[in-house]
Design a protein around this motif. Structure first.
Motif, PDB file in Angstrom:
ATOM      1  N   VAL A 223      32.370 -16.333  18.632  1.00  0.00           N
ATOM      2  CA  VAL A 223      31.479 -15.483  19.441  1.00  0.00           C
ATOM      3  C   VAL A 223      30.029 -15.728  19.036  1.00  0.00           C
ATOM      4  CG1 VAL A 223      30.869 -13.122  20.061  1.00  0.00           C
ATOM      5  CG2 VAL A 223      33.253 -13.700  19.616  1.00  0.00           C
ATOM      6  N   ASN A 224      29.166 -15.935  20.045  1.00  0.00           N
ATOM      7  CA  ASN A 224      27.720 -15.997  19.850  1.00  0.00           C
ATOM      8  C   ASN A 224      27.067 -15.009  20.801  1.00  0.00           C
ATOM      9  OD1 ASN A 224      26.748 -18.464  18.079  1.00  0.00           O
ATOM     10  ND2 ASN A 224      28.589 -19.119  19.191  1.00  0.00           N
ATOM     11  N   GLY A 225      26.089 -14.263  20.321  1.00  0.00           N
ATOM     12  CA  GLY A 225      25.427 -13.285  21.188  1.00  0.00           C
ATOM     13  C   GLY A 225      24.039 -12.923  20.711  1.00  0.00           C
ATOM     14  N   LYS A 226      23.376 -12.096  21.487  1.00  0.00           N
ATOM     15  CA  LYS A 226      22.038 -11.617  21.142  1.00  0.00           C
ATOM     16  C   LYS A 226      22.154 -10.378  20.258  1.00  0.00           C
ATOM     17  CE  LYS A 226      20.271 -13.226  25.604  1.00  0.00           C
ATOM     18  NZ  LYS A 226      19.681 -12.799  26.900  1.00  0.00           N
ATOM     19  N   LYS A 227      21.041 -10.042  19.598  1.00  0.00           N
ATOM     20  CA  LYS A 227      21.028  -8.896  18.687  1.00  0.00           C
ATOM     21  C   LYS A 227      21.510  -7.626  19.372  1.00  0.00           C
ATOM     22  CE  LYS A 227      17.282 -10.477  15.654  1.00  0.00           C
ATOM     23  NZ  LYS A 227      15.909 -10.176  15.156  1.00  0.00           N
ATOM     24  N   ASP A 228      21.067  -7.406  20.602  1.00  0.00           N
ATOM     25  CA  ASP A 228      21.405  -6.171  21.314  1.00  0.00           C
ATOM     26  C   ASP A 228      22.885  -6.088  21.676  1.00  0.00           C
ATOM     27  OD1 ASP A 228      18.760  -5.480  21.147  1.00  0.00           O
ATOM     28  OD2 ASP A 228      18.263  -6.070  23.206  1.00  0.00           O
ATOM     29  N   ASP A 229      23.576  -7.244  21.657  1.00  0.00           N
ATOM     30  CA  ASP A 229      25.001  -7.264  22.017  1.00  0.00           C
ATOM     31  C   ASP A 229      25.903  -6.869  20.836  1.00  0.00           C
ATOM     32  OD1 ASP A 229      24.372  -8.188  24.576  1.00  0.00           O
ATOM     33  OD2 ASP A 229      24.451 -10.293  23.931  1.00  0.00           O
ATOM     34  N   LEU A 230      25.319  -6.791  19.642  1.00  0.00           N
ATOM     35  CA  LEU A 230      26.126  -6.524  18.451  1.00  0.00           C
ATOM     36  C   LEU A 230      26.297  -5.014  18.255  1.00  0.00           C
ATOM     37  CD1 LEU A 230      27.633  -7.755  16.066  1.00  0.00           C
ATOM     38  CD2 LEU A 230      25.500  -7.726  14.764  1.00  0.00           C
ATOM     39  N   THR A 231      27.328  -4.489  18.904  1.00  0.00           N
ATOM     40  CA  THR A 231      27.624  -3.067  18.776  1.00  0.00           C
ATOM     41  C   THR A 231      28.313  -2.791  17.443  1.00  0.00           C
ATOM     42  OG1 THR A 231      29.809  -3.288  19.771  1.00  0.00           O
ATOM     43  CG2 THR A 231      27.953  -2.937  21.278  1.00  0.00           C
ATOM     44  N   PRO A 232      28.270  -1.558  16.961  1.00  0.00           N
ATOM     45  CA  PRO A 232      28.976  -1.232  15.714  1.00  0.00           C
ATOM     46  C   PRO A 232      30.465  -1.555  15.779  1.00  0.00           C
ATOM     47  CG  PRO A 232      27.451   0.518  16.283  1.00  0.00           C
ATOM     48  CD  PRO A 232      27.466  -0.428  17.455  1.00  0.00           C
ATOM     49  N   GLU A 233      31.084  -1.343  16.933  1.00  0.00           N
ATOM     50  CA  GLU A 233      32.514  -1.636  17.078  1.00  0.00           C
ATOM     51  C   GLU A 233      32.778  -3.134  16.944  1.00  0.00           C
ATOM     52  OE1 GLU A 233      36.285  -0.704  20.071  1.00  0.00           O
ATOM     53  OE2 GLU A 233      34.235  -0.531  20.834  1.00  0.00           O
ATOM     54  N   LEU A 234      31.933  -3.948  17.614  1.00  0.00           N
ATOM     55  CA  LEU A 234      32.100  -5.394  17.529  1.00  0.00           C
ATOM     56  C   LEU A 234      31.821  -5.891  16.115  1.00  0.00           C
ATOM     57  CD1 LEU A 234      32.562  -8.187  18.743  1.00  0.00           C
ATOM     58  CD2 LEU A 234      30.185  -8.175  19.544  1.00  0.00           C
ATOM     59  N   GLU A 235      30.777  -5.360  15.493  1.00  0.00           N
ATOM     60  CA  GLU A 235      30.431  -5.779  14.135  1.00  0.00           C
ATOM     61  C   GLU A 235      31.590  -5.522  13.163  1.00  0.00           C
ATOM     62  OE1 GLU A 235      26.830  -5.397  10.835  1.00  0.00           O
ATOM     63  OE2 GLU A 235      26.675  -4.389  12.773  1.00  0.00           O
ATOM     64  N   GLY A 236      32.311  -4.453  13.391  1.00  0.00           N
ATOM     65  CA  GLY A 236      33.442  -4.124  12.539  1.00  0.00           C
ATOM     66  C   GLY A 236      34.618  -5.067  12.700  1.00  0.00           C
ATOM     67  N   LYS A 237      34.670  -5.785  13.818  1.00  0.00           N
ATOM     68  CA  LYS A 237      35.780  -6.706  14.085  1.00  0.00           C
ATOM     69  C   LYS A 237      35.435  -8.167  13.783  1.00  0.00           C
ATOM     70  CE  LYS A 237      38.755  -3.731  15.920  1.00  0.00           C
ATOM     71  NZ  LYS A 237      40.101  -3.491  15.338  1.00  0.00           N
ATOM     72  N   LEU A 238      34.152  -8.477  13.629  1.00  0.00           N
ATOM     73  CA  LEU A 238      33.748  -9.870  13.452  1.00  0.00           C
ATOM     74  C   LEU A 238      34.103 -10.379  12.052  1.00  0.00           C
ATOM     75  CD1 LEU A 238      30.330  -9.862  15.315  1.00  0.00           C
ATOM     76  CD2 LEU A 238      32.243 -11.389  15.805  1.00  0.00           C
ATOM     77  N   ILE A 239      34.645 -11.589  12.022  1.00  0.00           N
ATOM     78  CA  ILE A 239      35.015 -12.269  10.775  1.00  0.00           C
ATOM     79  C   ILE A 239      33.952 -13.316  10.487  1.00  0.00           C
ATOM     80  CG2 ILE A 239      36.769 -13.703   9.656  1.00  0.00           C
ATOM     81  CD1 ILE A 239      38.747 -12.530  11.803  1.00  0.00           C
ATOM     82  N   GLY A 240      33.421 -13.329   9.267  1.00  0.00           N
ATOM     83  CA  GLY A 240      32.398 -14.319   8.922  1.00  0.00           C
ATOM     84  C   GLY A 240      31.132 -14.130   9.728  1.00  0.00           C
ATOM     85  N   LEU A 241      30.713 -12.914   9.904  1.00  0.00           N
ATOM     86  CA  LEU A 241      29.513 -12.610  10.692  1.00  0.00           C
ATOM     87  C   LEU A 241      28.269 -13.209  10.037  1.00  0.00           C
ATOM     88  CD1 LEU A 241      27.900 -11.053  12.867  1.00  0.00           C
ATOM     89  CD2 LEU A 241      27.948  -9.068  11.331  1.00  0.00           C
ATOM     90  N   HIS A 242      27.455 -13.869  10.863  1.00  0.00           N
ATOM     91  CA  HIS A 242      26.160 -14.387  10.416  1.00  0.00           C
ATOM     92  C   HIS A 242      25.087 -13.930  11.398  1.00  0.00           C
ATOM     93  CE1 HIS A 242      22.980 -16.920   8.956  1.00  0.00           C
ATOM     94  NE2 HIS A 242      22.928 -17.607  10.093  1.00  0.00           N
ATOM     95  N   LYS A 243      24.145 -13.145  10.898  1.00  0.00           N
ATOM     96  CA  LYS A 243      23.030 -12.689  11.724  1.00  0.00           C
ATOM     97  C   LYS A 243      21.833 -13.611  11.510  1.00  0.00           C
ATOM     98  CE  LYS A 243      24.408  -7.819  11.228  1.00  0.00           C
ATOM     99  NZ  LYS A 243      23.991  -6.476  10.766  1.00  0.00           N
ATOM    100  N   HIS A 244      21.113 -13.883  12.598  1.00  0.00           N
ATOM    101  CA  HIS A 244      19.916 -14.726  12.505  1.00  0.00           C
ATOM    102  C   HIS A 244      18.847 -14.168  13.438  1.00  0.00           C
ATOM    103  CE1 HIS A 244      21.410 -16.562  16.252  1.00  0.00           C
ATOM    104  NE2 HIS A 244      22.590 -16.672  15.630  1.00  0.00           N
ATOM    105  N   ASN A 245      17.701 -14.828  13.498  1.00  0.00           N
ATOM    106  CA  ASN A 245      16.559 -14.291  14.246  1.00  0.00           C
ATOM    107  C   ASN A 245      16.842 -14.114  15.730  1.00  0.00           C
ATOM    108  OD1 ASN A 245      14.964 -14.140  11.976  1.00  0.00           O
ATOM    109  ND2 ASN A 245      14.076 -16.192  12.253  1.00  0.00           N
TER     110      ASN A 245
END
Length: 284
Positions: A223-245
């Motif tokens: 999954v690739n998305g924009k900052k605004d697309d990262l909901t708390p629910e999605l963040e809790g399910k993501l494996i190996g999450l990497h946030k960038h600019n």
């Protein structure tokens, strides 16, 4: 017939544990065994072969119990491990002449065929072989006594791409008759994508998954998305999450794909084996 049946294998060390490892492989298939360094791959393989004494569990190879028929089993399997140096000062020919005594079904014609294919000079001392040639020699020996099962621990490490491709073709040829099988531990996931039928993934001494390659890869979604697309629910399910600019990237289980379906700008893709390993092992 199952050539490997491992049930609830456990082995404890002061700083590491194998925990209830279960593994099954049928005749005629190649299983890739993957996980990061220290995950338990070599410990599992050595325990299966009774090179380490497991604390508990049941192990059957080629339909026989390893504790009851170890000698017979080891005549039916070939084992190749990294870092084996045999006798460095001895010539290859002499090492082979000693080694073949221990196998009831040694096939010298097959051995010579493999030496020719791998360009092994039997008059060289073992220490004169390159790391890649040492692997090739080990595999030639393992394949020369009519082994029903090959257990390979990092067999393609140290080989150039052309040599690795030759081995992969050889492995595929070997299982074509439906009577031979391979358990293949490696970090080179592209080799497994060429030849493996099944993948078993181990992490921290536990099996995370063991299934056919396609099902394993499709059980996750990049999954690739924009900052605004990262909901708390999605963040809790993501494996190996990497946030960038610009946003974020990570991996989810395919059962959670409803969280990203229909979201404008969200990109998804089926991961490769390498992608899955990177995300499963990425440190937060």
């Amino acid at each position: 017939m199952n050539v490997i049946e491992v049930k609830d294998l456990c082995k404890s060390f002061p700083s590491f544990q194998l925990k209830n490892v279960n593994l099954t492989l049928e005749e005629g298939y190649i299983m890739g065994f993957i996980g990061r360094n220290g995950a338990g791959k070599t410990t599992t393989l050595k325990s299966i072969l009774n090179l380490l004494n497991p604390d508990s569990g049941e192990i059957k190879l080629c339909g026989l119990n390893i504790k009851e028929a170890e000698t017979e089993i080891k005549n039916r399997i070939g084992y190749v491990a990294g870092g084996v140096d045999f006798y460095p000062e001895q010539k290859i020919k002499k090492i082979t002449n000693i080694t073949k005594i221990f196998y009831k079904e040694w096939d010298d014609a097959r051995y010579q065929e493999l030496c020719k294919r791998f360009e092994i000079d039997e008059n060289k001392k073992f220490k004169q072989l390159s790391a890649g040639m040492k692997v090739k020699y080990s595999i030639a020996v393992a394949l020369s006594h009519n082994a029903q099962l090959l257990i390979l621990d990092e067999p393609t490490s140290g080989l150039d791409p052309a040599a690795r491709d030759d081995l992969i073709l050889l492995f595929q040829e070997l299982v074509e008759d439906g009577k031979h099988s391979i358990l293949f531990s490696t970090h080179i996931t592209t080799d497994l994508e060429k030849c493996a039928d099944f993948i078993t993934y181990i992490k921290n001494g536990e099996i995370l998954a063991s299934k056919d390659v396609d099902s394993f890869e499709r059980s996750y979604l990049l999954v690739n998305g924009k900052k605004d697309d990262l909901t708390p629910e999605l963040e809790g399910k993501l494996i190996g999450l990497h946030k960038h600019n610009l946003g974020f990237e990570g991996m989810i289980k395919s059962e959670d794909k409803a969280l990203v379906e229909g979201v404008a700008g969200m990109e998804t893709a089926i991961p490769s084996l390498e992608d899955i390993m990177i995300h499963l092992e990425r440190r937060s």
